[in-house]
Enzyme design. Structure first.
Site, PDB file in Angstrom:
ATOM      1  N   GLU A  39       0.773  -1.183   0.433  1.00 53.01           N
ATOM      2  CA  GLU A  39       0.037  -0.134   0.243  1.00 53.01           C
ATOM      3  C   GLU A  39       1.456   0.674   0.038  1.00 53.01           C
ATOM      4  O   GLU A  39       1.762   1.399   0.667  1.00 53.01           O
ATOM      5  CB  GLU A  39      -0.897  -0.427   1.087  1.00 53.01           C
ATOM      6  CG  GLU A  39      -1.741   0.996   1.733  1.00 53.01           C
ATOM      7  CD  GLU A  39      -2.888   1.029   2.826  1.00 53.01           C
ATOM      8  OE1 GLU A  39      -3.895   2.038   2.785  1.00 53.01           O
ATOM      9  OE2 GLU A  39      -2.093   0.511   3.356  1.00 53.01           O
ATOM     10  N   LYS A 104      -9.318   2.162  -2.258  1.00 49.69           N
ATOM     11  CA  LYS A 104      -9.850   1.806  -1.047  1.00 49.69           C
ATOM     12  C   LYS A 104     -11.165   2.319  -0.191  1.00 49.69           C
ATOM     13  O   LYS A 104     -11.671   3.191  -0.154  1.00 49.69           O
ATOM     14  CB  LYS A 104      -9.100   2.365  -0.029  1.00 49.69           C
ATOM     15  CG  LYS A 104      -9.078   1.330   1.343  1.00 49.69           C
ATOM     16  CD  LYS A 104      -7.394   2.099   1.883  1.00 49.69           C
ATOM     17  CE  LYS A 104      -7.606   1.486   3.107  1.00 49.69           C
ATOM     18  NZ  LYS A 104      -6.076   1.537   3.836  1.00 49.69           N
ATOM     19  N   CYS A 138      -5.225  -3.147   2.366  1.00 45.99           N
ATOM     20  CA  CYS A 138      -4.843  -3.049   3.293  1.00 45.99           C
ATOM     21  C   CYS A 138      -6.232  -3.099   4.917  1.00 45.99           C
ATOM     22  O   CYS A 138      -6.668  -3.865   5.381  1.00 45.99           O
ATOM     23  CB  CYS A 138      -4.089  -2.052   4.006  1.00 45.99           C
ATOM     24  SG  CYS A 138      -3.452  -1.591   5.520  1.00 45.99           S
TER      25      CYS A 138
END
Length: 249
Positions: A39, A104, A138
């Site tokens: 990330e 995300k 993540c």
């Protein structure tokens, strides 16, 4: 398909350094079909200064690397979207320079990411050489309903900055996501440190039974390579068809 996960020590706000370091690690595994980066691999997890994290150069480097090596390259970057919002954008770049991208969805509120970035609203599956990859980033790892298998992917890629203090959680949830969705899981986590946390890597490739195919040896920068097989995955799903009984969300 041969997949290499790049576990690098991301230098804070130093994209030129991080691109050079990633190139060196990729050179250690030159025959892979797909390279997976962590990330915000070019800058570190810069939540409070999204504008400072944005640069066109890292995506251009991913495109150049994919073209030159005739491979795919995956990893997340901070970007300013066309609507002016900042996104933590996970790119999957093809050899011809085209790309899929996933913004995300679960922003890390504990770290203030939600105050500066805008969450994505759509799941994205990238297809390459017949393999379908669900792109995740993540903190998404903690939310299994968001990524529940819908007959649409063969592997999940997690690009992460997952801290050393929660390394056991990282290892446990990656394995759980693989087993509950009967899929391969590829986890790319950074090592080193930034102003907020220490990172211990743990980059890995896991199969649908929860077995580790490859795993980083310690916290050093390294390239972790494994081979995945669609034929083996299909045989296992057919032999033990638990997905047919899954809840429909």
């Amino acid at each position: 398909m041969i997949i290499t996960v790049i576990q690098n020590d991301v230098k804070w706000a130093c994209p030129d350094y991080n691109m050079t370091a990633a190139e060196a690690l990729i050179a250690n595994a030159p025959q892979s079909d797909l390279y997976v980066l962590p990330e915000m691999w070019a800058t570190g997890f810069m939540t409070a200064d999204p504008a400072g994290a944005c640069s066109a150069a890292p995506l251009e480097w991913m495109q150049h690397t994919a073209e030159r090596r005739c491979c795919a390259v995956s990893g997340s970057l901070a970007v300013r979207a066309a609507d002016g919002t900042f996104r933590n954008r996970h790119y999957f770049v093809m050899p011809d320079g085209s790309f899929y991208y996933y913004d995300k969805h679960h922003l890390f509120t504990y770290g203030g990411e939600d105050r500066h970035y805008t969450a994505g609203r759509r799941r994205v599956v990238a297809e390459y050489k017949g393999v379908r990859f669900l792109l995740q980033t993540c903190y998404d790892l903690r939310f299994p309903v968001w990524m529940r298998y819908r007959d649409d992917y063969d592997a999940i890629i997690f690009a992460a900055n997952w801290p050393a203090s929660r390394q056991t959680v990282w290892q446990t949830l990656l394995r759980a996501r693989a087993m509950e969705n009967q899929c391969y899981v590829i986890g790319a986590n950074r090592t080193g440190s930034d102003p907020a946390a220490e990172y211990s890597g743990g980059s890995t490739v896991i199969d649908a039974k929860g077995a580790t195919l490859a795993e980083a040896a310690g916290t050093a920068e390294q390239a972790v390579t494994a081979e995945i097989s669609l034929d083996e995955l299909r045989r296992f799903r057919a032999k033990f068809p638990v997905l047919a009984d899954r809840d429909r969300f």
